[in-house]
Scaffold this motif. Structure first.
Motif, mmCIF file in Angstrom:
data_model
loop_
_atom_site.group_PDB
_atom_site.id
_atom_site.type_symbol
_atom_site.label_atom_id
_atom_site.label_comp_id
_atom_site.label_asym_id
_atom_site.label_seq_id
_atom_site.Cartn_x
_atom_site.Cartn_y
_atom_site.Cartn_z
ATOM 1 N N GLY A 111 0.786 -1.230 0.000
ATOM 2 C CA GLY A 111 0.000 0.000 0.000
ATOM 3 C C GLY A 111 0.815 1.276 0.000
ATOM 4 O O GLY A 111 1.895 1.355 -0.587
ATOM 5 N N GLY A 112 0.287 2.282 0.685
ATOM 6 C CA GLY A 112 0.902 3.601 0.687
ATOM 7 C C GLY A 112 2.218 3.649 1.456
ATOM 8 O O GLY A 112 2.553 2.732 2.210
ATOM 9 N N ASP A 113 2.948 4.712 1.259
ATOM 10 C CA ASP A 113 4.256 4.901 1.887
ATOM 11 C C ASP A 113 4.056 5.390 3.326
ATOM 12 O O ASP A 113 4.063 6.594 3.606
ATOM 13 C CB ASP A 113 5.080 5.906 1.078
ATOM 14 N N LEU A 114 3.876 4.450 4.253
ATOM 15 C CA LEU A 114 3.540 4.801 5.631
ATOM 16 C C LEU A 114 4.639 5.620 6.298
ATOM 17 O O LEU A 114 4.357 6.498 7.118
ATOM 18 C CB LEU A 114 3.252 3.543 6.451
ATOM 19 N N GLY A 115 5.885 5.330 5.985
ATOM 20 C CA GLY A 115 6.976 6.102 6.568
ATOM 21 C C GLY A 115 6.892 7.566 6.207
ATOM 22 O O GLY A 115 7.086 8.456 7.048
ATOM 23 N N LEU A 116 6.578 7.828 4.948
ATOM 24 C CA LEU A 116 6.401 9.215 4.498
ATOM 25 C C LEU A 116 5.201 9.846 5.192
ATOM 26 O O LEU A 116 5.252 11.009 5.610
ATOM 27 C CB LEU A 116 6.247 9.246 2.979
ATOM 28 N N PHE A 117 4.104 9.087 5.330
ATOM 29 C CA PHE A 117 2.911 9.619 5.977
ATOM 30 C C PHE A 117 3.228 10.064 7.405
ATOM 31 O O PHE A 117 2.846 11.168 7.829
ATOM 32 C CB PHE A 117 1.789 8.584 6.015
ATOM 33 N N ILE A 118 3.913 9.204 8.147
ATOM 34 C CA ILE A 118 4.237 9.521 9.537
ATOM 35 C C ILE A 118 5.046 10.807 9.621
ATOM 36 O O ILE A 118 4.762 11.698 10.439
ATOM 37 C CB ILE A 118 5.014 8.354 10.182
ATOM 38 N N GLU A 119 6.044 10.900 8.777
ATOM 39 C CA GLU A 119 6.914 12.088 8.777
ATOM 40 C C GLU A 119 6.121 13.365 8.523
ATOM 41 O O GLU A 119 6.283 14.367 9.230
ATOM 42 C CB GLU A 119 7.991 11.914 7.708
ATOM 43 N N LYS A 120 5.259 13.345 7.523
ATOM 44 C CA LYS A 120 4.525 14.559 7.150
ATOM 45 C C LYS A 120 3.404 14.869 8.142
ATOM 46 O O LYS A 120 3.101 16.043 8.394
ATOM 47 C CB LYS A 120 3.956 14.413 5.736
ATOM 48 N N ILE A 121 2.779 13.840 8.700
ATOM 49 C CA ILE A 121 1.716 14.077 9.681
ATOM 50 C C ILE A 121 2.301 14.731 10.934
ATOM 51 O O ILE A 121 1.709 15.655 11.496
ATOM 52 C CB ILE A 121 1.001 12.763 10.031
ATOM 53 N N ARG A 122 3.454 14.269 11.379
ATOM 54 C CA ARG A 122 4.043 14.795 12.611
ATOM 55 C C ARG A 122 4.387 16.282 12.504
ATOM 56 O O ARG A 122 4.356 16.989 13.509
ATOM 57 C CB ARG A 122 5.286 13.985 12.984
ATOM 58 N N VAL A 123 4.683 16.757 11.310
ATOM 59 C CA VAL A 123 4.990 18.185 11.154
ATOM 60 C C VAL A 123 3.797 18.955 10.601
ATOM 61 O O VAL A 123 3.897 20.152 10.306
ATOM 62 C CB VAL A 123 6.226 18.390 10.255
ATOM 63 N N GLY A 124 2.649 18.268 10.445
ATOM 64 C CA GLY A 124 1.440 18.943 9.977
ATOM 65 C C GLY A 124 1.517 19.422 8.541
ATOM 66 O O GLY A 124 0.886 20.426 8.187
ATOM 67 N N ASP A 125 2.255 18.711 7.699
ATOM 68 C CA ASP A 125 2.467 19.149 6.311
ATOM 69 C C ASP A 125 1.367 18.588 5.407
ATOM 70 O O ASP A 125 1.559 17.592 4.707
ATOM 71 C CB ASP A 125 3.846 18.701 5.838
ATOM 72 N N ARG A 126 0.217 19.253 5.421
ATOM 73 C CA ARG A 126 -0.904 18.806 4.595
ATOM 74 C C ARG A 126 -0.568 18.883 3.115
ATOM 75 O O ARG A 126 -0.961 18.016 2.329
ATOM 76 C CB ARG A 126 -2.146 19.652 4.882
ATOM 77 N N ALA A 127 0.175 19.918 2.716
ATOM 78 C CA ALA A 127 0.497 20.093 1.302
ATOM 79 C C ALA A 127 1.293 18.906 0.771
ATOM 80 O O ALA A 127 1.052 18.427 -0.344
ATOM 81 C CB ALA A 127 1.283 21.388 1.099
ATOM 82 N N ALA A 128 2.252 18.408 1.567
ATOM 83 C CA ALA A 128 3.052 17.262 1.126
ATOM 84 C C ALA A 128 2.202 15.998 1.046
ATOM 85 O O ALA A 128 2.346 15.198 0.116
ATOM 86 C CB ALA A 128 4.227 17.052 2.070
#
Length: 319
Positions: A111-128
């Motif tokens: 499925g999706g790139d969970l590692g990337l999701f975690i990184e972007k969610i933790r910094v609140g990067d909705r755009a990414a």
């Protein structure tokens, strides 16, 4: 131009080669040789000229999921198929069937790139998150419209197809799955929902009620169960998936024209638009930012499990 070829409004800029004169097309090398010379870091492709079947095997270099690098290779491959049809518009189509499979033993895609999701969610990067989601949904949409070309697309599942991996298979015209393969949408386990097309594709197949039950349960289904539900089209014996695809093409090739027209009618009666898919992934991006730390820890554990699966099969995949 062949009236069967429909190039939709592109979701990425197309190569200038689309405007190449037809006399250059006639001088091109055979399509199967052209495909054999295609090199992707995360895919292996080949064209069988006898049955006009294009085989594409996912072989991600890292985690067995849809990394940005894999998504880019898939996009490049899809656009190359579009170019092939446009450049050979005055010739017999070189491809009738497209098979999207995996080169990893026991895994279609996690499925999706969970590692990337975690990184972007933790910094609140909705755009990414939104950029990733749109980069994922555009190839999904191209699958759904068969790249705008007169072909039938098939997903060959040999192993686990979870989350976005299952969504990818659902976006194709048909699913062929080996009996012991497993498919499902586990996102609810970390308080999220599958946003890359699951609701759109499943609801057209089995209705909204069954779709929501599948999503909210997080249950993993066997290929046999999904075949009984009408989600898997062809059930293959373990180890016989590719052989089953070839047998299907050989048996149904005479009905290719009728079968493709029926699929076109299905898309017209139950249309799924790129706009619909984009709207849903925007909802998904907003939902990602609502996850708490406990949800992210669960996601991280799944990410670690994916890494272990990849490490376990690396010696086999390299053979």
């Amino acid at each position: 131009m062949n009236p069967g070829i429909v190039i939709p409004d592109p979701v990425q800029p197309l190569s200038p080669v689309f405007g190449r004169p037809s006399h250059i097309s006639r001088e091109r090398e055979p399509a199967h040789i052209e495909v054999a010379r295609s090199h992707y870091r995360n895919l292996k492709v080949e064209l069988d000229p006898a049955d006009r079947t294009y085989w594409c095997f996912m072989q991600p270099e890292g985690r067995p999921s849809f990394t940005p690098e894999l998504l880019q290779d898939i996009t490049d491959m899809q656009l190359s198929i579009q170019r092939m049809f446009v450049e050979r518009a005055d010739e017999e189509p070189p491809i009738r069937y497209f098979v999207f499979a995996s080169g990893l033993p026991g895994i279609y895609s996690m499925g999706g790139d969970l590692g990337l999701f975690i990184e972007k969610i933790r910094v609140g990067d909705r755009a990414a998150l939104r950029r990733y989601a749109h980069a994922a949904i555009e190839p999904i949409y191209r699958n759904h419209i068969a790249f705008g070309a007169p072909i039938i697309t098939m997903g060959l599942i040999q192993g686990d197809a979870l989350g976005g991996g299952f969504e990818c298979a659902l976006s194709l015209d048909m699913i062929v799955a080996e009996r012991s393969s497993k498919m499902g949408l586990p996102e609810i386990l970390f308080n999220l929902f599958p946003g890359m097309g699951a609701y759109s594709f499943l609801s057209r197949r089995v209705g909204a009620l069954v779709t929501e039950k599948m999503i909210t349960s997080g249950r993993i289904y066997t290929a046999e169960e999904l075949h009984e539900m009408g989600i898997v089209d062809v059930l293959a014996e373990d180890g016989k998936g590719a052989e089953t695809v070839r047998e299907y093409v050989a048996e149904h090739g005479r009905k290719y024209n009728a079968h493709r027209a029926l699929i076109q009618a299905r898309r017209r009666v139950n249309p799924i638009t790129l706009g619909e898919l984009r709207d849903v992934v925007d909802i998904w991006a907003d939902a990602c930012l609502g996850l708490g730390e406990s949800d992210l820890r669960k996601m991280a554990r799944l990410t670690a499990a994916q890494d272990r699966r990849r490490a376990a099969i690396m010696p086999i995949a390299a053979e």
